[in-house]
Design a protein around this motif. Structure first.
Motif, PDB file in Angstrom:
ATOM      1  N   GLN A 163      11.924   0.043 -10.314  1.00 51.88           N
ATOM      2  CA  GLN A 163      11.564   0.581  -8.999  1.00 51.88           C
ATOM      3  C   GLN A 163      11.396   2.103  -9.077  1.00 51.88           C
ATOM      4  OE1 GLN A 163      10.890  -1.229  -6.022  1.00 51.88           O
ATOM      5  NE2 GLN A 163      10.063   0.795  -5.612  1.00 51.88           N
ATOM      6  N   ASP A 174       8.098   4.279  -8.268  1.00 52.75           N
ATOM      7  CA  ASP A 174       8.153   5.366  -7.285  1.00 52.75           C
ATOM      8  C   ASP A 174       7.628   6.678  -7.873  1.00 52.75           C
ATOM      9  OD1 ASP A 174       9.233   3.570  -5.485  1.00 52.75           O
ATOM     10  OD2 ASP A 174      11.286   4.323  -5.683  1.00 52.75           O
ATOM     11  N   THR A 230       3.002  -4.553  -2.828  1.00 53.04           N
ATOM     12  CA  THR A 230       3.534  -4.718  -1.465  1.00 53.04           C
ATOM     13  C   THR A 230       2.939  -3.717  -0.475  1.00 53.04           C
ATOM     14  OG1 THR A 230       5.366  -3.258  -1.992  1.00 53.04           O
ATOM     15  CG2 THR A 230       5.730  -5.625  -2.284  1.00 53.04           C
ATOM     16  N   GLU A 233      10.065  -5.807  -1.432  1.00 50.68           N
ATOM     17  CA  GLU A 233      10.062  -4.743  -2.437  1.00 50.68           C
ATOM     18  C   GLU A 233       9.161  -5.187  -3.585  1.00 50.68           C
ATOM     19  OE1 GLU A 233      14.199  -4.372  -3.400  1.00 50.68           O
ATOM     20  OE2 GLU A 233      14.553  -3.016  -1.744  1.00 50.68           O
TER      21      GLU A 233
END
Length: 142
Positions: free
Chosen positions: A15, A19, A56, A63
């Protein structure tokens, strides 16, 4: 310190990679790059079949990274090797967009608790990985 499950660590790192990559390129590109990367590395690391990456951008709650608990049964050193390959390949795939301190930024974003577990249990030191990247870049210039 609370015990971190391997699945939790993998999800947190992936994740964070998405990001960081999303800030340097687009979210769509970051997610699709990660998706392709995980699919490709499944040949080498069978347990990556328990990792799902979804775009998403047009979904409200979900997520992009889902990691099944089956990964918790995998040897920590194998997960460390897979994460090393994922980080290195993501850095390469983003090219100049990743930036010189991509790995250092990842290390700072995931936090000390995750870094400690990755070093102690998985044998993955992001500080060392950043240094290795910098040396390789310097070698290319010589």
């Amino acid at each position: 310190m609370p015990e971190l499950e391997k699945s939790e660590i993998v999800k947190h790192v992936l994740q964070a990679l998405i990001d960081i990559s999303s800030r340097k390129t687009t979210q769509g590109h970051a997610v699709s790059t990660m998706y392709e990367l995980i699919k490709k590395l499944q040949e080498k690391y069978d347990f990556l079949k328990h990792v799902e990456i979804k775009d998403t951008r047009f979904l409200e709650v979900e997520e992009p990274v889902t990691v099944m608990s089956d990964i918790d049964k995998v040897e920590p050193s194998d997960i460390g090797k897979a994460l090393y390959d994922i980080i290195k390949t993501m850095n390469t795939a983003l090219g100049k967009n990743a930036g010189y301190f991509f790995i250092k930024e990842l290390k700072n974003n995931i936090g000390d608790m995750y870094n400690s577990v990755m070093i102690e249990e998985m044998g993955l030191d992001l500080g060392l990985m950043q240094l290795e990247f910098e040396i390789n870049e310097m070698t290319k210039k010589l």
